[in-house]
Design a protein around this motif. Structure first.
Motif, PDB file in Angstrom:
ATOM      1  N   VAL A   1       0.858  -1.189   0.000  1.00 64.02           N
ATOM      2  CA  VAL A   1       0.000   0.000   0.000  1.00 64.02           C
ATOM      3  C   VAL A   1       0.891   1.234   0.000  1.00 64.02           C
ATOM      4  O   VAL A   1       2.094   1.165   0.265  1.00 64.02           O
ATOM      5  CB  VAL A   1      -0.908   0.045   1.248  1.00 64.02           C
ATOM      6  N   VAL A   2       0.274   2.364  -0.312  1.00 68.55           N
ATOM      7  CA  VAL A   2       0.961   3.647  -0.195  1.00 68.55           C
ATOM      8  C   VAL A   2       0.879   4.080   1.262  1.00 68.55           C
ATOM      9  O   VAL A   2      -0.209   4.217   1.826  1.00 68.55           O
ATOM     10  CB  VAL A   2       0.315   4.703  -1.105  1.00 68.55           C
ATOM     11  N   GLU A   3       2.018   4.274   1.890  1.00 68.05           N
ATOM     12  CA  GLU A   3       2.097   4.677   3.293  1.00 68.05           C
ATOM     13  C   GLU A   3       2.172   6.202   3.358  1.00 68.05           C
ATOM     14  O   GLU A   3       3.250   6.785   3.243  1.00 68.05           O
ATOM     15  CB  GLU A   3       3.316   4.039   3.960  1.00 68.05           C
ATOM     16  N   GLU A   4       1.020   6.829   3.517  1.00 67.28           N
ATOM     17  CA  GLU A   4       0.923   8.293   3.497  1.00 67.28           C
ATOM     18  C   GLU A   4       1.619   8.832   2.245  1.00 67.28           C
ATOM     19  O   GLU A   4       1.391   8.335   1.147  1.00 67.28           O
ATOM     20  CB  GLU A   4       1.522   8.878   4.776  1.00 67.28           C
ATOM     21  N   ASP A   5       2.477   9.830   2.429  1.00 65.53           N
ATOM     22  CA  ASP A   5       3.223  10.380   1.293  1.00 65.53           C
ATOM     23  C   ASP A   5       4.703  10.050   1.417  1.00 65.53           C
ATOM     24  O   ASP A   5       5.558  10.752   0.897  1.00 65.53           O
ATOM     25  CB  ASP A   5       3.045  11.896   1.212  1.00 65.53           C
ATOM     26  N   ARG A   6       5.019   8.917   2.085  1.00 56.64           N
ATOM     27  CA  ARG A   6       6.426   8.657   2.408  1.00 56.64           C
ATOM     28  C   ARG A   6       7.001   7.414   1.745  1.00 56.64           C
ATOM     29  O   ARG A   6       8.197   7.364   1.463  1.00 56.64           O
ATOM     30  CB  ARG A   6       6.618   8.557   3.920  1.00 56.64           C
ATOM     31  N   SER A   7       6.189   6.369   1.512  1.00 55.59           N
ATOM     32  CA  SER A   7       6.783   5.132   1.003  1.00 55.59           C
ATOM     33  C   SER A   7       5.725   4.213   0.422  1.00 55.59           C
ATOM     34  O   SER A   7       4.516   4.414   0.610  1.00 55.59           O
ATOM     35  CB  SER A   7       7.524   4.391   2.128  1.00 55.59           C
ATOM     36  N   LEU A   8       6.199   3.196  -0.264  1.00 55.74           N
ATOM     37  CA  LEU A   8       5.405   2.033  -0.610  1.00 55.74           C
ATOM     38  C   LEU A   8       5.718   0.978   0.429  1.00 55.74           C
ATOM     39  O   LEU A   8       6.867   0.555   0.572  1.00 55.74           O
ATOM     40  CB  LEU A   8       5.765   1.522  -2.008  1.00 55.74           C
ATOM     41  N   LEU A   9       4.722   0.575   1.200  1.00 58.88           N
ATOM     42  CA  LEU A   9       4.901  -0.382   2.291  1.00 58.88           C
ATOM     43  C   LEU A   9       4.502  -1.770   1.807  1.00 58.88           C
ATOM     44  O   LEU A   9       3.370  -1.979   1.367  1.00 58.88           O
ATOM     45  CB  LEU A   9       4.047   0.014   3.491  1.00 58.88           C
TER      46      LEU A   9
END
Length: 386
Positions: free
Chosen positions: A278-286
């Protein structure tokens, strides 16, 4: 620096015995407590989403089977994260290492991995620095021995200058103990610490761990080298591609299941391993990897302490989490951890047209002002299996 005791000098001589391959290792914590921690995490409640039972980072690499499986995964043509990271590291290190010129640094490696990257770092730091000390640190004694052997290959570094340390560096108490040990070994001379191979991304609270390491280990004269996986695309398509990248490697699948196979009597079915991102906020692909009971019935698992637990149908064991950071996400994490960037270099992976731009960033850091209180706090990450 105080003179070494005669017994230590004799031990150094024994380490150079050509008739046997000795490895000196300082054990920094009670291994029985690690077993207790592992058992406790496997006793967690039922969860369909991988938020109950788990194998924490560190235990994924703990033991002979996991160490061998990791080495095999790193050479897998279908696992570009580590393979291309290792192949491109020397080039990236040569560029970023120019910021260290003019001073003699000792080297502390947090998580030795296969040792190939440490070899490249030592080869450069060793030039003109015959007194260099190399301190590899890992939670896994097996990984320490394997990584040290490759790191020192064809390098003229005396055995007495190498001090492997078995230690979980995610613990605040252990980090403070490590700093005291390093200061006893090198005094006020500068040190380069490293956390390579996207290891930071395997921890739930990556920012808090980085803040701990930067804040407690680094003195003004020290530097910290961080390597993380990166992405140019922070959207659902990128998340699907990140999960697919890990799913495509059979050897990576063998690695992530090796700890469960080693420490329980679960019969592994690779079709029960799920990869979600998933997209973790605007910081990473988790990316999260879980093992799910798909048998349609309840199982019982025997744990390392010979006790047993229920493993109901659709229950999960989280095997691994990892991330690919966006440029903005990496910048914020560094700032929240109180780190100041000294230099950075990036290597992108060869991608087909239309595929996300993944790569590896290598960042050289120094300690900055202490971060603001609660600066690293963020809401829980979304769950790909939620």
């Amino acid at each position: 620096m105080a003179l070494r005791e005669p017994a230590v000098q004799r031990l150094e001589g024994a380490l150079t015995d050509p008739g046997f391959s000795w490895t000196l290792c300082m054990v920094g914590e009670d291994q029985s407590q690690k077993f207790s921690q592992l058992t406790g995490e496997l006793r967690a409640p039922f969860s369909r989403t991988g938020d109950g039972k788990r194998i924490s980072s560190g235990f994924s690499y703990w033991g002979v089977e996991s160490t061998v499986a990791w080495v095999h995964a790193c050479s897998d043509l279908f696992y570009p994260v580590m393979r291309e990271s290792i192949e491109s590291f020397t080039r990236r290190w040569q560029r970023i290492g120019t910021a260290l010129e003019g001073r003699r640094y000792h080297y502390v490696s947090l998580g030795t991995g296969t040792g190939h990257k440490d070899h490249a770092v030592l080869e450069r730091l060793r030039r003109g620095h015959p007194e260099l000390r190399y301190i590899p640190v890992d939670v896994s004694p097996e990984m320490l021995r394997l990584g040290q052997r490759e790191a020192l290959r064809n390098l003229d570094i005396p055995a007495g200058s190498v001090v492997p340390v078995q230690l979980d560096f995610s613990s605040a108490r252990n980090v403070l103990g490590l700093r005291r040990l390093v200061e006893r070994l090198v005094g006020e001379e500068p040190v380069v610490y490293s956390l390579l191979g996207n290891t930071l991304a395997n921890f739930e609270d990556d920012t808090a761990l980085l803040a701990l390491l930067i804040g407690q280990l680094l003195r003004p004269q020290d530097r910290f080298m961080l390597e993380v996986a990166s992405t140019e695309q922070l959207d659902e398509a990128g998340a699907r591609a990140a999960a697919r990248e890990y799913r495509a490697s059979p050897r990576f699948g063998e690695f992530v299941t090796s700890a469960v196979m080693q420490y329980t009597d679960l019969r592994i079915d690779m079709d029960s391993v799920s990869f979600g991102a998933v997209v973790e906020e605007d910081r990473s692909l988790l990316v999260k990897v879980v093992y799910r009971n798909r048998t349609g019935g309840q199982l019982r698992l025997t744990l390392p302490d010979r006790s047993s637990i229920e493993f109901p149908d659709e229950d999960t064991i989280r095997l691994l989490i990892t991330r690919k950071y966006s440029p903005a996400g990496l910048e914020k994490m560094l700032a929240d951890a109180g780190a100041v960037e000294v230099g950075r270099t990036r290597s992108g992976f060869n991608a087909a047209i239309g595929e996300p731009g993944f790569g590896m960033d290598l960042v050289l850091l120094q300690a900055g002002p202490p971060p603001a209180p609660n600066g690293s706090h963020r809401p829980p990450a979304p769950n790909p299996f939620g």
